[in-house]
Motif scaffolding. Structure first.
Motif, PDB file in Angstrom:
ATOM      1  N   LEU A   1      46.873  44.836  47.317  1.00 57.83           N
ATOM      2  CA  LEU A   1      46.055  43.650  47.051  1.00 57.83           C
ATOM      3  C   LEU A   1      46.919  42.448  46.697  1.00 57.83           C
ATOM      4  CD1 LEU A   1      43.193  45.293  44.934  1.00 57.83           C
ATOM      5  CD2 LEU A   1      43.038  44.427  47.263  1.00 57.83           C
TER       6      LEU A   1
ATOM      7  N   ARG B   1      37.263  42.930  47.248  1.00 61.62           N
ATOM      8  CA  ARG B   1      37.423  43.914  48.313  1.00 61.62           C
ATOM      9  C   ARG B   1      36.200  44.822  48.406  1.00 61.62           C
ATOM     10  NH1 ARG B   1      42.148  48.394  48.163  1.00 61.62           N
ATOM     11  NH2 ARG B   1      40.881  49.042  46.400  1.00 61.62           N
TER      12      ARG B   1
ATOM     13  N   ARG C   1      33.458  42.939  50.048  1.00 58.27           N
ATOM     14  CA  ARG C   1      33.722  42.782  51.479  1.00 58.27           C
ATOM     15  C   ARG C   1      33.369  44.060  52.239  1.00 58.27           C
ATOM     16  NH1 ARG C   1      38.321  43.304  54.933  1.00 58.27           N
ATOM     17  NH2 ARG C   1      38.329  41.719  56.576  1.00 58.27           N
TER      18      ARG C   1
ATOM     19  N   THR D   1      42.490  45.316  55.968  1.00 56.40           N
ATOM     20  CA  THR D   1      43.203  44.784  54.815  1.00 56.40           C
ATOM     21  C   THR D   1      43.785  43.436  55.171  1.00 56.40           C
ATOM     22  OG1 THR D   1      45.267  45.822  55.489  1.00 56.40           O
ATOM     23  CG2 THR D   1      43.839  47.086  54.017  1.00 56.40           C
TER      24      THR D   1
END
Length: 354
Positions: free
Chosen positions: A274, A327, A330, A341
């Motif tokens: 991340l 995330r 999403r 990613t």
């Protein structure tokens, strides 16, 4: 020919780099003048430039592996890489938005354009990713690909002084990208770090992850640093010597993370996966954005070392938690792409060392 294998140190190295970057930014914004007098604190500030160059190297390495390992047709793979690069460019320039008040104060001037198009690490990675993906798509045979990556690795830093001189008459937005005073990470010479990472990934594709690759990385890194010791130091913004120094340091970091216990890699890898969003989120928190003050404006350089470090860890934790939340949202909104990613480079899976 086998595709380049997943190197398990990449995500851990990226996580280590973003950890150091967030802490250095927090110290830079919050440390009091007396605390800045410590010698080791002054040296710690140098980590900011090194971590960005490490991100460039890891992104180049990841590109080589991703284009060979992703499924789907070549145009689809290339299209995904282009979209990732455009996202990096968009976020990089978005972070430079000064706000409407600053826009009105500066007017439409060269100073405003220079501020809007200031070229930093994200933009450098984005353009390098576009160029690198195009080169790898056009040059697929082993020998020519090695020559192409090697030429870019060497030529970009060496040509930087001439490019800066020739680009002096370009519009300021292009000068920010190619190279000018005040541009933190222009393409010349810093894209050389990206292609150095891609070249190393390509050259080590025949070695297994783990001990063999780690030993090769250590030898290459030590050799690169040895070369810089034989040459006169050059800390100028167009220095090929400085790029060689950062590449050597980055190779040794990758080697060290490879030799480190798997537990350490597992601890750092989630942060590395991340890293883009942690990077994007922590900058407004520390420095502010669009006229809204961050910690640098609200607190200022008033804290001692321990409080500043604690605040830096808090910023890191908040950025990571928010990145994980984004995330998760999403994945809920795009359930057909659960494994997509958008890190600085590319997630290469969860395989462990051999």
């Amino acid at each position: 020919m086998r595709p380049p294998p997943h190197h398990p140190a990449l995500d851990a190295a990226r996580g280590l780099a973003v950890l150091a970057m967030v802490l250095v930014h927090a110290l830079n914004a919050l440390l009091s003048p007396s605390a800045r007098g410590e010698l080791w604190v002054q040296h710690a500030g140098e980590l900011r430039d090194f971590t960005a160059s490490l991100f460039l190297m890891v992104s180049g390495w990841s590109l080589v592996a991703a284009l060979d390992q992703q499924t789907g047709t070549a145009p689809d793979t290339y299209g995904r890489t282009v979209r990732r690069a455009l996202l990096l460019l968009f976020l990089g320039y978005l972070l430079r938005w000064p706000g409407w008040e600053a826009l009105q104060a500066l007017g439409w001037s060269e100073a405003l354009v220079a501020r809007l198009f200031e070229f930093d690490a994200l933009q450098c990675i984005g353009v390098s990713l576009l160029v690198g993906a195009t080169v790898l798509a056009l040059v697929q045979r082993s020998g020519p690909r090695t020559l192409a990556l090697g030429a870019l690795t060497v030529a970009i830093p060496l040509a930087s002084p001439e490019v800066w001189q020739l680009g002096a008459q370009l519009p300021v937005a292009l000068r920010q990208a190619t190279g000018m005073e005040g541009s933190p990470f222009s393409l010349f010479p810093w894209a050389g770090c990206f292609f150095a990472g891609a070249l190393v990934a390509w050259l080590l594709r025949l070695l297994r992850p783990g001990g063999p690759q780690a030993l090769a990385l250590a030898v290459l890194g030590a050799g690169m640093l040895g070369i810089t010791l034989l040459l006169p130091p050059d800390w100028s913004p167009t220095s090929a010597w400085l790029v060689a120094l950062r590449v050597g340091q980055g190779l040794l970091v990758l080697a060290a993370v490879s030799f480190a216990p798997v537990r350490l890699s597992r601890f750092l890898a989630p942060l590395g996966l991340l890293s883009l969003w942690v990077y994007v989120l922590h900058l407004p928190l520390v420095y502010g954005w669009a006229g809204t003050a961050g910690l640098a404006g609200l607190v200022g350089p008033t804290l001692g070392l321990v409080p500043a470090l604690l605040v830096g860890l808090g910023v890191l934790g908040a950025s990571y938690a928010l990145a994980r939340l984004l995330r998760g949202l999403r994945r809920l909104t795009l359930p057909w792409r659960p494994n997509a990613t958008t890190t600085f480079g590319h997630s290469l899976g969860n395989s462990q060392r051999v």
